[in-house]
Design an enzyme around this catalytic site. Sequence first.
Site, PDB file in Angstrom:
ATOM      1  N   SER A 179       0.793  -1.221   0.000  1.00 18.99           N
ATOM      2  CA  SER A 179       0.000   0.000   0.000  1.00 18.99           C
ATOM      3  C   SER A 179       0.824   1.269   0.000  1.00 18.99           C
ATOM      4  O   SER A 179       0.336   2.314  -0.425  1.00 18.99           O
ATOM      5  CB  SER A 179      -0.982  -0.004   1.169  1.00 18.99           C
ATOM      6  OG  SER A 179      -0.339  -0.323   2.372  1.00 18.99           O
ATOM      7  N   HIS A 207      -5.515  -3.237  -2.955  1.00 17.35           N
ATOM      8  CA  HIS A 207      -5.223  -2.257  -4.020  1.00 17.35           C
ATOM      9  C   HIS A 207      -5.219  -2.857  -5.422  1.00 17.35           C
ATOM     10  O   HIS A 207      -5.019  -2.132  -6.392  1.00 17.35           O
ATOM     11  CB  HIS A 207      -3.880  -1.568  -3.745  1.00 17.35           C
ATOM     12  CG  HIS A 207      -3.861  -0.869  -2.430  1.00 17.35           C
ATOM     13  ND1 HIS A 207      -4.386   0.386  -2.246  1.00 17.35           N
ATOM     14  CD2 HIS A 207      -3.436  -1.279  -1.219  1.00 17.35           C
ATOM     15  CE1 HIS A 207      -4.262   0.730  -0.975  1.00 17.35           C
ATOM     16  NE2 HIS A 207      -3.686  -0.266  -0.331  1.00 17.35           N
ATOM     17  N   LYS A 242     -12.090   0.952  -1.780  1.00 14.58           N
ATOM     18  CA  LYS A 242     -11.059   1.552  -2.633  1.00 14.58           C
ATOM     19  C   LYS A 242     -11.569   1.586  -4.067  1.00 14.58           C
ATOM     20  O   LYS A 242     -12.455   2.376  -4.367  1.00 14.58           O
ATOM     21  CB  LYS A 242      -9.747   0.823  -2.409  1.00 14.58           C
ATOM     22  CG  LYS A 242      -9.234   1.153  -0.993  1.00 14.58           C
ATOM     23  CD  LYS A 242      -8.055   0.415  -0.511  1.00 14.58           C
ATOM     24  CE  LYS A 242      -7.692   0.961   0.875  1.00 14.58           C
ATOM     25  NZ  LYS A 242      -6.924   0.020   1.683  1.00 14.58           N
TER      26      LYS A 242
HETATM   27  C1  LIG Z   1      -6.942  -0.023   3.163  1.00 18.75           C
HETATM   28  C2  LIG Z   1      -6.312  -1.346   3.429  1.00 18.75           C
HETATM   29  C3  LIG Z   1      -6.906  -2.260   4.300  1.00 18.75           C
HETATM   30  C4  LIG Z   1      -8.084  -1.883   5.153  1.00 18.75           C
HETATM   31  O1  LIG Z   1      -9.260  -1.832   4.440  1.00 18.75           O
HETATM   32  P1  LIG Z   1     -10.462  -0.926   4.972  1.00 18.75           P
HETATM   33  O2  LIG Z   1     -11.653  -1.431   4.272  1.00 18.75           O
HETATM   34  O3  LIG Z   1     -10.092   0.474   4.622  1.00 18.75           O
HETATM   35  O4  LIG Z   1     -10.525  -1.126   6.454  1.00 18.75           O
HETATM   36  C5  LIG Z   1      -6.361  -3.515   4.396  1.00 18.75           C
HETATM   37  N1  LIG Z   1      -5.246  -3.850   3.700  1.00 18.75           N
HETATM   38  C6  LIG Z   1      -4.620  -2.986   2.893  1.00 18.75           C
HETATM   39  C7  LIG Z   1      -3.394  -3.408   2.163  1.00 18.75           C
HETATM   40  C8  LIG Z   1      -5.128  -1.701   2.739  1.00 18.75           C
HETATM   41  O5  LIG Z   1      -4.496  -0.834   1.975  1.00 18.75           O
END
Ligand SMILES: *Cc1c(COP(=O)(O)O)cnc(C)c1O
Length: 394
Positions: A179, A207, A242
């Site tokens: 990330s 992602h 996302k």
């Molecule tokens: C954003 C993210 C999460 C968490 O997801 P949410 O739905 O925002 O709680 C988990 N793993 C990674 C790699 C992320 O970037």
Amino acid sequence: MRLLDELRAGLGRLDDEALRRRRRSNALPCAPRATVDGRELTAFCSNDYLGLAGDPALAAALAEGASRWGAGSGASHLVSGHYAVHDELERALASFVGYDRALYFSTGYMANSGILPALAGRGDAIFADRLNHASLVDGMLLSRATVHRYPHADVAALERMLAGSAAPRKLIVTDAVFSMDGDVAPLAELLALAVRHDAWLVVDDAHGFGVLGPQGRGAVAEAGLDTHPEAWRIVLVGTLGKAAGVAGAFVAGHADVIEWLVQKTRTYIFTTGAPPALAHALLASLRLIEAGEARRQRLQSLIASFRTHTRLQRWRLLPSRTAIQPVLIGDNAEAVAVAGALFDAGLWVPAIRPPTVPAGTARLRVSLTAAHDETDVVRLAETLTRLERAGGGG
Ligand SMILES: *Cc1c(COP(=O)(O)O)cnc(C)c1O
């Protein structure tokens, strides 16, 4: 007042180390155009990679979901807060990523922090990439399994650790797209190691889901592993806040794995079910993702353009083919100063500091979306190049 004084001293130390985080309130919905404190900005901060979060069709689906299902679920999923639309979403997600069954969670943080303690316990071993997301780190600590953290993407080091472990149950745990770095994990090699050492492979594709692979089916499908004979070893996490533009997450896998998770995952069992209206909106999002080839192509061309126009000497644009394009700066205060100078130029890019990234690797995390246009991206690249020549954040 000693207790409060301790907190105040702690906040003072965060200021001294340029580590105090501040929230900026946007007066507009999620999109490349933002307004903060009355200032108009072009934002490169969101994970809304396909530009769906503010899409009118998706907002309409959410409104329709609310009018059909109301606002809340009223109870946890295992009591009475589970609805037909949740089932429909889980079936659609499972078939989209090519697995038997999927389980829908309220957030990715809850999915990751819940499934690792459900899959491993005291005496078992978890092998985790050193750059994994905090939610995976917390899940593995909660599991009480023995934790082995391997150097980022280093499959040779991982193999030595696996060979040296006599734990009865082994889990390899990795982000699919990292990330804060934007690089993609060596998933085929990780699955081969899981097969050789009879381990599970937990992949967090927060992602990659919606962005990578055919129809945006994610990094596992891109690597061709969804049809691998040992794909049952993969426990796939995707998040839905996302690229999918709404909220929540899912875990997909073999039907027996998912049934086990329903029985054992505390962050699924002991929480109110996600509003069914969100599931309704997510079904619409899934259709937009599936038909989103034009959005994915646009994103790829913006990524290429950003990389062509960014010419840095002291700072470093990290190698990444994904929407996450990090500019490594190093020093916390300098990263904050550069982000401030960009902000003054009308460009909103977050400075990422420890503990989110390792000490000494503070960076700007540029994220690109299909909703940006070419001029946005070129302006950011040229402003960065100019700021570096002018001697940093100034
Ligand atoms: C954003 C993210 C999460 C968490 O997801 P949410 O739905 O925002 O709680 C988990 N793993 C990674 C790699 C992320 O970037």
